[in-house]
Design a protein around this motif. Structure first.
Motif, PDB file in Angstrom:
ATOM      1  N   THR A 237      50.837  38.785  70.129  1.00  0.00           N
ATOM      2  CA  THR A 237      52.197  38.140  70.107  1.00  0.00           C
ATOM      3  C   THR A 237      52.019  37.047  71.467  1.00  0.00           C
ATOM      4  O   THR A 237      52.728  35.879  71.012  1.00  0.00           O
TER       5      THR A 237
ATOM      6  N   ALA B 225      50.543  43.169  71.494  1.00  0.00           N
ATOM      7  CA  ALA B 225      50.960  42.406  72.646  1.00  0.00           C
ATOM      8  C   ALA B 225      50.078  41.031  72.930  1.00  0.00           C
ATOM      9  O   ALA B 225      50.898  39.998  73.117  1.00  0.00           O
TER      10      ALA B 225
ATOM     11  N   GLU C 245      61.839  38.627  74.848  1.00  0.00           N
ATOM     12  CA  GLU C 245      60.535  38.941  74.253  1.00  0.00           C
ATOM     13  C   GLU C 245      59.834  40.120  74.662  1.00  0.00           C
ATOM     14  O   GLU C 245      59.055  40.876  73.962  1.00  0.00           O
ATOM     15  N   ALA C 246      60.129  40.601  75.967  1.00  0.00           N
ATOM     16  CA  ALA C 246      59.368  41.864  76.511  1.00  0.00           C
ATOM     17  C   ALA C 246      59.920  43.033  75.887  1.00  0.00           C
ATOM     18  O   ALA C 246      59.468  43.919  75.432  1.00  0.00           O
TER      19      ALA C 246
ATOM     20  N   ALA D 117      55.722  48.283  70.242  1.00  0.00           N
ATOM     21  CA  ALA D 117      54.769  48.806  70.701  1.00  0.00           C
ATOM     22  C   ALA D 117      55.181  50.499  70.465  1.00  0.00           C
ATOM     23  O   ALA D 117      54.296  51.246  69.841  1.00  0.00           O
ATOM     24  N   VAL D 118      56.345  51.181  70.717  1.00  0.00           N
ATOM     25  CA  VAL D 118      56.670  52.300  70.364  1.00  0.00           C
ATOM     26  C   VAL D 118      56.536  52.663  68.872  1.00  0.00           C
ATOM     27  O   VAL D 118      55.878  53.747  68.475  1.00  0.00           O
TER      28      VAL D 118
ATOM     29  N   VAL E 209      58.357  43.364  72.445  1.00  0.00           N
ATOM     30  CA  VAL E 209      57.328  43.801  72.526  1.00  0.00           C
ATOM     31  C   VAL E 209      57.382  45.359  72.659  1.00  0.00           C
ATOM     32  O   VAL E 209      56.360  46.171  72.194  1.00  0.00           O
ATOM     33  N   ALA E 210      58.170  45.904  73.719  1.00  0.00           N
ATOM     34  CA  ALA E 210      58.048  47.299  73.887  1.00  0.00           C
ATOM     35  C   ALA E 210      58.599  47.977  72.759  1.00  0.00           C
ATOM     36  O   ALA E 210      57.976  49.084  72.613  1.00  0.00           O
TER      37      ALA E 210
END
Lengths: 249, 104
Positions: free
Chosen positions: A231, A228, A196-197, A204-205, A200-201
């Motif tokens: 989410t 984030a 999940e992290a 985000a990019v 999200v990363a």
């Protein structure tokens, strides 16, 4: 060490009073302080490379005292973002310290000025050492020793890095602008443990690159933050049986 | 906002957030969804900052230059468990070297 061992089969000493446990906790705390202080150098150099003067860079380490937020603030100012967007991004990154405060306040039981001091020292490192101890007494020692070691070394090395950065001249020649990107990677890396992290990363990019040409500098970061939060707040829905794109996750 | 105002306001908010954890009743913040969103917040912010610092020109248009190469080197170093300072130094050295050879 020459301390006498507890007699075999006898009552174990309470860990908080065990001088070896206390010494081990202090050693761990100071080594965390030294390791963290080392990258205060890079923050100091980046601060002046981003256009802050030495005093402003040092003021951030003394007063803000939370590395990720400090890097974010100078990064956004250095990239031409407004003060408001720099403060907003730094503050969003600082939200986690409030949650750390919830955890460590139960362990510390502090009031008055000591509570103010404890709050100021509540960061990733002091929280991690405090909650990693086996007894409340050791947690308190771990928290204060880590917080104070990091505080002293972080501020000293920030000053050193800022003076060094000032002496170097054009930051681009030495790749100091790229050092900021590398620093954010290093801060991000340990947080990418779950799928999940990672999702999200990457999202985000992508969001930042898509949004950036159309909004003022600094705003894309806040759009990524919003994504984030959305989410995180969306409930985990029931899995669609055999749904399209059905990954094993 | 002047640089000093930015520094001081940012510091004030940072302290207020830390102090809040010591005075707010836990039940207000203990909701699992709030905790999950808070956990993801630094991930999104830091990843967004990497993108801004590595891939974008000051006007927000894509500009893959020496900084992007520095990020690639930094990620490899992190995968090899390099410590923070080494990662930062390798990133800077990558960009400085490429620029010395005329890359943007």
């Amino acid at each position: 060490m020459s301390d006498t061992d507890p007699a075999p089969g006898g009552p174990a000493p309470t860990a908080a009073n065990d001088p070896r446990a206390v010494a081990a906790t202090r050693r761990a705390a100071v080594s965390v302080g030294v390791a963290t202080g080392a990258y205060g150098v890079s923050f100091g150099a980046l601060g002046v490379a981003s256009g802050l003067d030495v005093l402003q860079t040092c003021a951030l380490s003394a007063l803000m005292f939370t590395g990720g937020s400090q890097f974010a603030l100078v990064g956004i100012l250095g990239a031409g973002g407004s003060g408001a967007s720099a403060v907003a991004a730094a503050s969003l990154l600082g939200v986690r310290n409030g949650f750390y405060g919830l955890q460590v306040s139960r362990l510390l039981d502090v009031h008055g000025l000591r509570r103010v001091a404890a709050a100021h020292l509540t960061i990733d490192e002091s929280t991690a050492v405090a909650v990693g101890q086996s007894t409340t007494g050791l947690s308190r020692i771990g928290f204060w020793w880590t917080g104070l070691s990091v505080f002293v070394l972080w501020n000293l090395t920030t000053l050193g890095g800022a003076l060094l950065g000032n002496a170097l001249g054009d930051p681009r020649t030495y790749g100091l602008d790229a050092a900021a990107a590398a620093a954010f990677c290093a801060l991000l890396w340990p947080r990418l443990r779950s799928r999940e992290a990672l999702t999200v990363a990457l999202a985000a990019v992508a969001l930042v690159v898509v949004v950036a040409p159309h909004v003022p500098a600094g705003v894309p970061i806040l759009v990524a933050a919003l994504a984030a939060v959305v989410t995180g707040l969306v409930p985990h829905g029931p899995r669609r049986p055999g749904g399209a794109g059905g990954g094993a996750a | 906002m002047s640089t000093w105002a930015t520094v001081l306001l940012g510091s004030l908010v940072a302290f207020a957030l830390k102090f809040l954890g010591y005075v707010v009743a836990e039940r207000h913040l203990a909701h699992p969804r709030v905790a999950r969103a808070t956990g993801l917040l630094p991930v999104a912010l830091l990843a967004g900052l990497v993108a801004v610092q590595a891939f974008l020109a000051p006007d927000g248009t894509p500009a893959p230059d020496s900084r992007a190469a520095a990020v690639a080197v930094a990620l490899v170093a992190l995968a090899l468990r390099a410590p923070f300072l080494l990662v930062v130094v390798l990133g800077a050295a990558t960009a400085a070297t490429l620029r010395a050879f005329g890359w943007p």
